[in-house]
Design an enzyme around this catalytic site. Structure first.
Site, PDB file in Angstrom:
ATOM      1  N   ASP A  34       0.865  -1.185   0.000  1.00 13.61           N
ATOM      2  CA  ASP A  34       0.000   0.000   0.000  1.00 13.61           C
ATOM      3  C   ASP A  34       0.908   1.243   0.000  1.00 13.61           C
ATOM      4  OD1 ASP A  34      -3.203   0.438   1.250  1.00 13.61           O
ATOM      5  OD2 ASP A  34      -1.844   2.147   1.003  1.00 13.61           O
ATOM      6  N   ILE A  35       0.617   2.211  -0.866  1.00 15.13           N
ATOM      7  CA  ILE A  35       1.487   3.403  -0.930  1.00 15.13           C
ATOM      8  C   ILE A  35       1.250   4.372   0.230  1.00 15.13           C
ATOM      9  CG2 ILE A  35       2.161   3.561  -3.375  1.00 15.13           C
ATOM     10  CD1 ILE A  35      -0.185   5.502  -3.743  1.00 15.13           C
ATOM     11  N   VAL A  99     -11.157   2.235  -3.178  1.00 11.30           N
ATOM     12  CA  VAL A  99     -10.762   1.729  -4.498  1.00 11.30           C
ATOM     13  C   VAL A  99     -11.634   0.510  -4.804  1.00 11.30           C
ATOM     14  CG1 VAL A  99      -8.907   0.756  -5.895  1.00 11.30           C
ATOM     15  CG2 VAL A  99      -8.396   2.564  -4.233  1.00 11.30           C
ATOM     16  N   HIS A 103      -9.873  -5.823  -2.572  1.00 10.87           N
ATOM     17  CA  HIS A 103      -8.540  -5.990  -1.990  1.00 10.87           C
ATOM     18  C   HIS A 103      -8.658  -6.327  -0.518  1.00 10.87           C
ATOM     19  CE1 HIS A 103      -9.718  -1.741  -2.018  1.00 10.87           C
ATOM     20  NE2 HIS A 103      -9.132  -1.639  -0.833  1.00 10.87           N
ATOM     21  N   MET A 104      -7.735  -7.164  -0.069  1.00 12.10           N
ATOM     22  CA  MET A 104      -7.616  -7.467   1.352  1.00 12.10           C
ATOM     23  C   MET A 104      -6.385  -6.749   1.858  1.00 12.10           C
ATOM     24  SD  MET A 104      -8.359 -11.373   2.471  1.00 12.10           S
ATOM     25  CE  MET A 104      -9.993 -11.887   1.976  1.00 12.10           C
ATOM     26  N   HIS A 105      -6.560  -5.994   2.938  1.00 10.13           N
ATOM     27  CA  HIS A 105      -5.434  -5.335   3.593  1.00 10.13           C
ATOM     28  C   HIS A 105      -4.802  -6.340   4.561  1.00 10.13           C
ATOM     29  CE1 HIS A 105      -6.776  -1.092   2.669  1.00 10.13           C
ATOM     30  NE2 HIS A 105      -7.950  -1.692   2.590  1.00 10.13           N
TER      31      HIS A 105
HETATM   32  P1  5GP Z   1      -9.972   0.853   0.735  1.00 11.90           P
HETATM   33  O1  5GP Z   1     -10.610   0.923  -0.630  1.00 11.90           O
HETATM   34  O2  5GP Z   1     -10.028  -0.532   1.319  1.00 11.90           O
HETATM   35  O3  5GP Z   1     -10.542   1.855   1.691  1.00 11.90           O
HETATM   36  O4  5GP Z   1      -8.453   1.210   0.626  1.00 11.90           O
HETATM   37  C1  5GP Z   1      -7.775   1.502  -0.561  1.00 11.90           C
HETATM   38  C2  5GP Z   1      -6.291   1.418  -0.249  1.00 11.90           C
HETATM   39  O5  5GP Z   1      -5.589   1.578  -1.457  1.00 11.90           O
HETATM   40  C3  5GP Z   1      -5.797   2.473   0.720  1.00 11.90           C
HETATM   41  O6  5GP Z   1      -5.155   1.832   1.810  1.00 11.90           O
HETATM   42  C4  5GP Z   1      -4.831   3.315  -0.103  1.00 11.90           C
HETATM   43  O7  5GP Z   1      -3.738   3.753   0.648  1.00 11.90           O
HETATM   44  C5  5GP Z   1      -4.434   2.350  -1.191  1.00 11.90           C
HETATM   45  N1  5GP Z   1      -4.076   2.978  -2.453  1.00 11.90           N
HETATM   46  C6  5GP Z   1      -4.748   3.965  -3.092  1.00 11.90           C
HETATM   47  N2  5GP Z   1      -4.164   4.261  -4.273  1.00 11.90           N
HETATM   48  C7  5GP Z   1      -3.102   3.424  -4.382  1.00 11.90           C
HETATM   49  C8  5GP Z   1      -2.102   3.243  -5.394  1.00 11.90           C
HETATM   50  O8  5GP Z   1      -2.076   3.917  -6.424  1.00 11.90           O
HETATM   51  N3  5GP Z   1      -1.158   2.288  -5.169  1.00 11.90           N
HETATM   52  C9  5GP Z   1      -1.164   1.520  -4.039  1.00 11.90           C
HETATM   53  N4  5GP Z   1      -0.195   0.598  -3.917  1.00 11.90           N
HETATM   54  N5  5GP Z   1      -2.077   1.665  -3.066  1.00 11.90           N
HETATM   55  C10 5GP Z   1      -3.057   2.608  -3.232  1.00 11.90           C
END
Ligand code: 5GP
Length: 142
Positions: A34-35, A99, A103-105
């Site tokens: 995660d970035i 996003v 995805h699983m964190h």
């Molecule tokens: P969620 O959709 O579960 O809330 O989290 C989306 C995750 O994607 C976040 O933890 C965010 O930091 C990560 N994220 C967003 N854009 C990018 C990207 O361009 N590259 C990567 N590697 N992670 C991303």
């Protein structure tokens, strides 16, 4: 629920149109850092199948993601000398999803250290490279 959007950022990563710090890949899943990590080594495991979240993915593809998260969790314990792991998966905006490619964190945890809030800060590339190297080495040793 809206349809899967093929232009989401993780779909672009899967197609190689956008870079990532890849740590693991097989026929069904890709795992990368995660970035904006909430903890050092915070990794995302995604299906190669186009799925928005838990509400449209097949049980089989979801199982592949869970298997990938299991693998990353074990490697992360070694790579980051972690005390524990937090796994999270959000579905739809109401569920906390930002996003819209499933995805699983997988977040390595240390005693007494709280997770950063989501999207707190963009990590330095050198730190991400270093953490990816550690995780890849731990995966090789499994
Ligand atoms: P969620 O959709 O579960 O809330 O989290 C989306 C995750 O994607 C976040 O933890 C965010 O930091 C990560 N994220 C967003 N854009 C990018 C990207 O361009 N590259 C990567 N590697 N992670 C991303």
């Amino acid at each position: 629920m809206p349809a899967y959007d093929t232009n989401n950022i993780f779909a672009k990563i899967l197609r190689g149109e956008f870079p990532c710090h890849k740590v693991y890949e097989d026929d069904h899943v890709l795992a990368f850092l995660d970035i904006m990590p909430r903890a050092p080594g915070h990794t995302l495991v995604i299906p190669k199948a186009p799925a928005r979240n838990i509400l449209d993915i097949t049980p089989e593809d979801y199982a592949h993601v869970a298997r990938g998260a299991h693998k990353i969790a074990h490697a992360a314990m070694t790579a980051f000398k972690a005390d524990g792991i937090t796994v999270q998966q959000f579905s739809e905006a109401a569920g906390g999803q930002v996003v819209f490619h499933l995805h699983m964190h997988v977040m390595p945890r240390h005693d007494g250290i709280a997770l950063l809030p989501p999207a707190s800060r963009k990590e330095d590339v050198t730190v991400l490279e270093d953490n990816a190297t550690k995780l890849i080495a731990a995966l090789k040793g499994m």
